[in-house]
Design a protein around this motif. Sequence first.
Motif, PDB file in Angstrom:
ATOM      1  N   GLU A   1      -2.156 -53.256  11.115  1.00 24.89           N
ATOM      2  CA  GLU A   1      -2.780 -52.129  10.949  1.00 24.89           C
ATOM      3  C   GLU A   1      -4.005 -52.229   9.935  1.00 24.89           C
ATOM      4  OE1 GLU A   1       0.416 -49.468   9.584  1.00 24.89           O
ATOM      5  OE2 GLU A   1       1.350 -49.325  11.638  1.00 24.89           O
ATOM      6  N   ARG A   2      -3.655 -53.158   9.021  1.00 25.39           N
ATOM      7  CA  ARG A   2      -4.813 -53.153   8.203  1.00 25.39           C
ATOM      8  C   ARG A   2      -6.048 -54.014   9.015  1.00 25.39           C
ATOM      9  NH1 ARG A   2      -4.798 -56.767   2.246  1.00 25.39           N
ATOM     10  NH2 ARG A   2      -6.761 -55.681   1.515  1.00 25.39           N
ATOM     11  N   CYS A   3      -5.685 -54.743   9.904  1.00 25.08           N
ATOM     12  CA  CYS A   3      -6.926 -55.549  10.562  1.00 25.08           C
ATOM     13  C   CYS A   3      -7.635 -54.321  11.473  1.00 25.08           C
ATOM     14  CB  CYS A   3      -6.360 -56.663  11.437  1.00 25.08           C
ATOM     15  SG  CYS A   3      -5.904 -58.099  10.617  1.00 25.08           S
ATOM     16  N   LEU A   4      -6.752 -53.566  12.000  1.00 29.81           N
ATOM     17  CA  LEU A   4      -7.424 -52.422  12.818  1.00 29.81           C
ATOM     18  C   LEU A   4      -8.220 -51.330  11.996  1.00 29.81           C
ATOM     19  CD1 LEU A   4      -4.553 -51.446  15.445  1.00 29.81           C
ATOM     20  CD2 LEU A   4      -6.521 -52.943  15.742  1.00 29.81           C
ATOM     21  N   ARG A   5      -7.741 -51.089  10.749  1.00 27.15           N
ATOM     22  CA  ARG A   5      -8.449 -50.259   9.921  1.00 27.15           C
ATOM     23  C   ARG A   5      -9.657 -50.913   9.344  1.00 27.15           C
ATOM     24  NH1 ARG A   5      -4.440 -49.309   7.016  1.00 27.15           N
ATOM     25  NH2 ARG A   5      -4.979 -50.882   5.265  1.00 27.15           N
ATOM     26  N   LEU A   6      -9.686 -52.169   8.942  1.00 27.94           N
ATOM     27  CA  LEU A   6     -11.019 -52.846   8.575  1.00 27.94           C
ATOM     28  C   LEU A   6     -12.120 -53.212   9.673  1.00 27.94           C
ATOM     29  CD1 LEU A   6      -9.377 -55.811   6.441  1.00 27.94           C
ATOM     30  CD2 LEU A   6     -11.072 -54.071   5.610  1.00 27.94           C
ATOM     31  N   ILE A   7     -11.722 -53.239  10.939  1.00 27.88           N
ATOM     32  CA  ILE A   7     -12.352 -53.173  12.051  1.00 27.88           C
ATOM     33  C   ILE A   7     -13.280 -52.006  12.132  1.00 27.88           C
ATOM     34  CG2 ILE A   7     -12.848 -53.243  14.549  1.00 27.88           C
ATOM     35  CD1 ILE A   7     -10.285 -55.228  14.414  1.00 27.88           C
ATOM     36  N   GLY A   8     -12.739 -50.671  11.783  1.00 29.50           N
ATOM     37  CA  GLY A   8     -13.238 -49.626  11.938  1.00 29.50           C
ATOM     38  C   GLY A   8     -14.222 -49.462  10.559  1.00 29.50           C
ATOM     39  N   GLU A   9     -13.628 -49.777   9.494  1.00 33.61           N
ATOM     40  CA  GLU A   9     -14.496 -49.690   8.482  1.00 33.61           C
ATOM     41  C   GLU A   9     -15.809 -50.397   8.285  1.00 33.61           C
ATOM     42  OE1 GLU A   9     -11.816 -50.484   5.207  1.00 33.61           O
ATOM     43  OE2 GLU A   9     -10.574 -48.507   5.499  1.00 33.61           O
ATOM     44  N   GLU A  10     -15.634 -51.616   8.943  1.00 31.02           N
ATOM     45  CA  GLU A  10     -16.750 -52.603   8.952  1.00 31.02           C
ATOM     46  C   GLU A  10     -17.781 -52.250  10.126  1.00 31.02           C
ATOM     47  OE1 GLU A  10     -17.470 -54.641   6.465  1.00 31.02           O
ATOM     48  OE2 GLU A  10     -15.465 -53.912   5.264  1.00 31.02           O
ATOM     49  N   LYS A  11     -17.351 -51.301  10.908  1.00 36.99           N
ATOM     50  CA  LYS A  11     -18.212 -50.870  12.252  1.00 36.99           C
ATOM     51  C   LYS A  11     -18.110 -52.302  13.082  1.00 36.99           C
ATOM     52  CE  LYS A  11     -20.574 -47.151  10.121  1.00 36.99           C
ATOM     53  NZ  LYS A  11     -19.679 -47.075   8.955  1.00 36.99           N
ATOM     54  N   ILE A  12     -17.003 -52.894  13.195  1.00 40.73           N
ATOM     55  CA  ILE A  12     -16.934 -53.893  14.045  1.00 40.73           C
ATOM     56  C   ILE A  12     -16.795 -53.544  15.623  1.00 40.73           C
ATOM     57  CG2 ILE A  12     -15.821 -56.409  14.721  1.00 40.73           C
ATOM     58  CD1 ILE A  12     -15.206 -56.561  11.594  1.00 40.73           C
ATOM     59  N   LYS A  13     -17.318 -54.049  16.381  1.00 37.13           N
ATOM     60  CA  LYS A  13     -16.967 -53.446  18.033  1.00 37.13           C
ATOM     61  C   LYS A  13     -15.682 -53.985  18.296  1.00 37.13           C
ATOM     62  CE  LYS A  13     -18.641 -53.539  22.904  1.00 37.13           C
ATOM     63  NZ  LYS A  13     -19.747 -54.265  23.609  1.00 37.13           N
ATOM     64  N   TYR A  14     -14.719 -53.186  18.753  1.00 36.17           N
ATOM     65  CA  TYR A  14     -13.598 -53.439  19.186  1.00 36.17           C
ATOM     66  C   TYR A  14     -13.208 -53.313  20.820  1.00 36.17           C
ATOM     67  CZ  TYR A  14      -8.366 -53.063  19.966  1.00 36.17           C
ATOM     68  OH  TYR A  14      -7.191 -53.274  20.349  1.00 36.17           O
ATOM     69  N   VAL A  15     -12.710 -54.331  21.372  1.00 39.22           N
ATOM     70  CA  VAL A  15     -12.643 -54.483  22.746  1.00 39.22           C
ATOM     71  C   VAL A  15     -10.956 -54.864  23.091  1.00 39.22           C
ATOM     72  CG1 VAL A  15     -13.430 -55.556  24.951  1.00 39.22           C
ATOM     73  CG2 VAL A  15     -15.004 -55.281  23.196  1.00 39.22           C
ATOM     74  N   LYS A  16     -10.565 -53.822  24.000  1.00 39.56           N
ATOM     75  CA  LYS A  16      -9.469 -54.328  24.267  1.00 39.56           C
ATOM     76  C   LYS A  16      -9.416 -55.304  25.746  1.00 39.56           C
ATOM     77  CE  LYS A  16      -5.245 -52.326  26.147  1.00 39.56           C
ATOM     78  NZ  LYS A  16      -4.388 -51.163  26.701  1.00 39.56           N
ATOM     79  N   SER A  17      -8.706 -56.480  25.666  1.00 40.36           N
ATOM     80  CA  SER A  17      -8.691 -57.247  26.621  1.00 40.36           C
ATOM     81  C   SER A  17      -8.258 -56.724  28.095  1.00 40.36           C
ATOM     82  CB  SER A  17      -8.353 -58.765  26.482  1.00 40.36           C
ATOM     83  OG  SER A  17      -6.795 -58.469  26.204  1.00 40.36           O
ATOM     84  N   SER A  18      -8.651 -57.522  28.972  1.00 45.51           N
ATOM     85  CA  SER A  18      -8.134 -57.135  30.413  1.00 45.51           C
ATOM     86  C   SER A  18      -8.304 -58.546  31.179  1.00 45.51           C
ATOM     87  CB  SER A  18      -8.836 -55.781  31.003  1.00 45.51           C
ATOM     88  OG  SER A  18     -10.122 -56.168  31.221  1.00 45.51           O
ATOM     89  N   PRO A  19      -7.373 -58.628  32.292  1.00 36.70           N
ATOM     90  CA  PRO A  19      -7.609 -59.680  33.268  1.00 36.70           C
ATOM     91  C   PRO A  19      -9.036 -59.870  33.756  1.00 36.70           C
ATOM     92  CG  PRO A  19      -5.798 -58.679  33.513  1.00 36.70           C
ATOM     93  CD  PRO A  19      -6.607 -57.688  32.479  1.00 36.70           C
TER      94      PRO A  19
END
Length: 228
Positions: free
Chosen positions: A164-182
């Motif tokens: 949860e902390r990693c996800l929160r930091l990703i948002g706070e640092e404005k890092i692009k988040y990509v959910k993987s798919s096959p």
Amino acid sequence: MKSIKKYSHRVIENTEEIPLFQRGIQGDYSRIPSTVSRLPFTAASLLCCFFLLTFYLLPSTFYRLYASQLTVHFLDVGQGDSTLFQFPNGTTMLIDGGPADNFYDAGRETIIPYLDTLGIKKIDAVVMTHPHRDHIGGLVSVFMTMPVSTVYDPGFAYPSPIYERCLRLIGEEKIKYVKSSPQMKIKLDPNVEITVLSPPKNLPWDDANNNSIVLKIQYKKINEPYCL
């Protein structure tokens, strides 16, 4: 009174006795033994400087020599894993970040110092293979310290404070988040093909390990899956 001075494990017991490399030189030799006695210390200092420079400069020098190649670094983070990819065009990918607890933070103590020795100031892609502490714990320090462009994550719902902390930091640092798919392509270098093989899109398993990201990385004639 005779003075006793050491020079390279040899004792000079008389100021009239001059080392071989000084013979034939005219002048006052009265101060030579004291000067010579400092030479071992000077040599040791120079040797220490050489090793320090080698320690700090060798990794970056090595990378510059092989900058046109794909370089893979397997970092020793103890429990868990962390692997750094340096691609021929200069882009970077970090897969997992090792553990972090009250005794050891792989991100702060291992990954970031190692990136510094390589002269890396930015990470283009971070892959969180699965949300267990021993794989993503060190990423907290990485996200707080290094600029990161994109994070790839399987998106498996896991009740973990560190995740949860990693996800929160990703948002706070404005890092692009990509959910993987096959069959997703991670495009970092035109000469390197990175394909997501797993997990399936619907994440069918209950265990986080079984839903880990598996990558296929192809470079020239090298065609290998990467799984942790």
